[in-house]
Design a protein around this motif. Structure first.
Motif, PDB file in Angstrom:
ATOM      1  N   HIS A  15       0.875  -1.198  -0.295  1.00 25.90           N
ATOM      2  CA  HIS A  15       0.456   0.485  -0.125  1.00 25.90           C
ATOM      3  C   HIS A  15       0.979   0.794   0.362  1.00 25.90           C
ATOM      4  N   PRO A  16       0.501   2.438  -0.493  1.00 21.88           N
ATOM      5  CA  PRO A  16       1.095   3.508  -0.284  1.00 21.88           C
ATOM      6  C   PRO A  16       0.965   4.289   0.875  1.00 21.88           C
ATOM      7  N   GLY A  17       1.768   4.983   1.117  1.00 25.30           N
ATOM      8  CA  GLY A  17       1.341   5.599   3.077  1.00 25.30           C
ATOM      9  C   GLY A  17       2.323   4.615   3.889  1.00 25.30           C
ATOM     10  N   LYS A  18       1.261   5.916   4.907  1.00 24.48           N
ATOM     11  CA  LYS A  18       2.266   4.558   6.091  1.00 24.48           C
ATOM     12  C   LYS A  18       0.954   3.959   6.651  1.00 24.48           C
ATOM     13  N   CYS A  19       1.973   3.160   7.330  1.00 26.88           N
ATOM     14  CA  CYS A  19       0.826   1.527   8.180  1.00 26.88           C
ATOM     15  C   CYS A  19       0.221   1.868   9.110  1.00 26.88           C
ATOM     16  N   SER A  20      -1.220   1.302   8.985  1.00 25.12           N
ATOM     17  CA  SER A  20      -2.603   2.233   9.650  1.00 25.12           C
ATOM     18  C   SER A  20      -2.294   2.179  10.842  1.00 25.12           C
ATOM     19  N   TYR A  21      -1.517   1.279  11.657  1.00 27.26           N
ATOM     20  CA  TYR A  21      -1.105   2.346  12.949  1.00 27.26           C
ATOM     21  C   TYR A  21      -0.274   3.233  13.590  1.00 27.26           C
ATOM     22  N   ALA A  22       0.047   3.885  12.569  1.00 25.72           N
ATOM     23  CA  ALA A  22       0.749   4.918  12.412  1.00 25.72           C
ATOM     24  C   ALA A  22       0.218   6.110  12.163  1.00 25.72           C
ATOM     25  N   PHE A  23      -1.157   6.328  12.039  1.00 28.45           N
ATOM     26  CA  PHE A  23      -1.902   7.003  11.213  1.00 28.45           C
ATOM     27  C   PHE A  23      -3.072   7.196  12.250  1.00 28.45           C
ATOM     28  N   ALA A  24      -3.700   8.523  12.739  1.00 21.88           N
ATOM     29  CA  ALA A  24      -5.100   8.341  13.300  1.00 21.88           C
ATOM     30  C   ALA A  24      -6.311   8.480  12.373  1.00 21.88           C
ATOM     31  N   ASP A  25      -7.548   8.275  12.891  1.00 20.31           N
ATOM     32  CA  ASP A  25      -8.645   7.494  12.537  1.00 20.31           C
ATOM     33  C   ASP A  25      -9.971   8.642  13.919  1.00 20.31           C
ATOM     34  N   PRO A  26      -9.780   9.945  12.858  1.00 18.71           N
ATOM     35  CA  PRO A  26     -11.258  10.297  14.084  1.00 18.71           C
ATOM     36  C   PRO A  26     -12.232  10.051  14.471  1.00 18.71           C
ATOM     37  N   LEU A  27     -12.650   9.292  13.141  1.00 16.76           N
ATOM     38  CA  LEU A  27     -13.945   9.329  13.341  1.00 16.76           C
ATOM     39  C   LEU A  27     -14.261   7.816  14.004  1.00 16.76           C
ATOM     40  N   SER A  28     -13.056   6.814  13.819  1.00 19.05           N
ATOM     41  CA  SER A  28     -13.258   5.728  14.615  1.00 19.05           C
ATOM     42  C   SER A  28     -13.451   6.188  15.846  1.00 19.05           C
ATOM     43  N   ASP A  29     -11.520   6.700  16.515  1.00 21.81           N
ATOM     44  CA  ASP A  29     -11.869   7.372  17.301  1.00 21.81           C
ATOM     45  C   ASP A  29     -12.726   7.488  18.585  1.00 21.81           C
ATOM     46  N   ALA A  30     -14.147   8.501  17.856  1.00 22.84           N
ATOM     47  CA  ALA A  30     -14.882   8.827  18.138  1.00 22.84           C
ATOM     48  C   ALA A  30     -15.930   8.171  18.560  1.00 22.84           C
ATOM     49  N   LEU A  31     -16.238   7.149  17.520  1.00 23.76           N
ATOM     50  CA  LEU A  31     -17.430   6.084  17.563  1.00 23.76           C
ATOM     51  C   LEU A  31     -16.844   5.556  18.751  1.00 23.76           C
ATOM     52  N   ILE A  32     -15.391   5.068  18.900  1.00 28.55           N
ATOM     53  CA  ILE A  32     -15.236   3.941  20.381  1.00 28.55           C
ATOM     54  C   ILE A  32     -15.330   4.907  21.291  1.00 28.55           C
ATOM     55  N   ALA A  33     -15.068   6.591  21.425  1.00 26.59           N
ATOM     56  CA  ALA A  33     -14.994   7.021  23.043  1.00 26.59           C
ATOM     57  C   ALA A  33     -17.006   6.999  22.971  1.00 26.59           C
ATOM     58  N   GLY A  34     -17.456   7.250  22.709  1.00 24.48           N
ATOM     59  CA  GLY A  34     -19.349   7.414  22.403  1.00 24.48           C
ATOM     60  C   GLY A  34     -19.337   5.993  22.719  1.00 24.48           C
ATOM     61  N   LEU A  35     -18.988   5.070  23.093  1.00 26.92           N
ATOM     62  CA  LEU A  35     -19.225   3.294  23.525  1.00 26.92           C
ATOM     63  C   LEU A  35     -18.651   3.895  24.866  1.00 26.92           C
ATOM     64  N   HIS A  36     -17.576   4.029  25.146  1.00 29.23           N
ATOM     65  CA  HIS A  36     -17.431   4.117  26.569  1.00 29.23           C
ATOM     66  C   HIS A  36     -17.691   4.771  26.958  1.00 29.23           C
ATOM     67  N   ARG A  37     -18.223   6.053  26.371  1.00 28.85           N
ATOM     68  CA  ARG A  37     -18.927   6.928  27.470  1.00 28.85           C
ATOM     69  C   ARG A  37     -20.447   6.328  27.838  1.00 28.85           C
ATOM     70  N   ARG A  38     -20.812   5.500  26.906  1.00 27.19           N
ATOM     71  CA  ARG A  38     -22.362   5.266  26.802  1.00 27.19           C
ATOM     72  C   ARG A  38     -22.602   3.570  27.285  1.00 27.19           C
ATOM     73  N   ALA A  39     -21.723   2.569  27.988  1.00 24.67           N
ATOM     74  CA  ALA A  39     -21.113   1.541  28.706  1.00 24.67           C
ATOM     75  C   ALA A  39     -20.565   1.506  29.485  1.00 24.67           C
ATOM     76  N   PRO A  40     -20.565   2.080  30.354  1.00 22.74           N
ATOM     77  CA  PRO A  40     -18.995   2.133  31.994  1.00 22.74           C
ATOM     78  C   PRO A  40     -19.204   0.003  31.887  1.00 22.74           C
ATOM     79  N   GLY A  41     -17.562   0.329  32.238  1.00 23.44           N
ATOM     80  CA  GLY A  41     -16.726  -1.212  31.793  1.00 23.44           C
ATOM     81  C   GLY A  41     -16.897  -1.265  30.872  1.00 23.44           C
TER      82      GLY A  41
END
Length: 129
Positions: free
Chosen positions: A102-128
């Motif tokens: 693939h062109p560019g950096k490997c996936s672990y080297a860059f951020a995905d703000p949409l995915s990060d926001a979805l995960i943060a939302g899950l953490h807020r709604r599902a304690p533990g």
């Protein structure tokens, strides 16, 4: 995470492409995705790529869709997984989720703000979680 970000360009898999997918893939086509989001590092306008189907026998690779800006996907191809490993996420050795070469950096080297926001939302709604 500051620094490089995911491209995130959107597209669709048109039904006309399903015949090509069946011809070169294996498994249940119902597992394929129809809404695409470019998984590469942010890049200039041009070609975009997303994993469209995780095949039953991943030893030979996975199926990826390709499209250009403003259009639906127009082709699919099978590529082996990227062999890249890194520890950028803080979770140990994280594997790259892109295709080999693939062109560019490997996936672990860059951020995905949409995915990060979805995960943060899950953490807020599902304690533990």
């Amino acid at each position: 995470m500051n620094g490089p970000r995911i491209c995130g360009a959107f597209a669709q898999v048109p039904s006309g492409l399903h015949g090509d997918m069946r011809a070169i893939g294996n498994g249940d086509l119902a597992d394929a995705v129809s809404h695409l989001r470019c998984r590469l590092e942010a890049h200039p306008p041009g070609f975009h790529f997303d994993l469209v189907w995780q095949l039953d026998d991943a030893r030979h690779g996975e199926m990826w869709a390709i499209w250009i800006d403003g259009h639906d996907a127009d082709a699919v191809f099978i590529r082996p997984d990227c062999p890249g490993q890194g520890g950028m996420s803080g979770y140990g050795d994280e594997a790259c989720t892109l295709f080999h070469g693939h062109p560019g950096k490997c996936s672990y080297a860059f951020a995905d703000p949409l995915s990060d926001a979805l995960i943060a939302g899950l953490h807020r709604r599902a304690p533990g979680f």
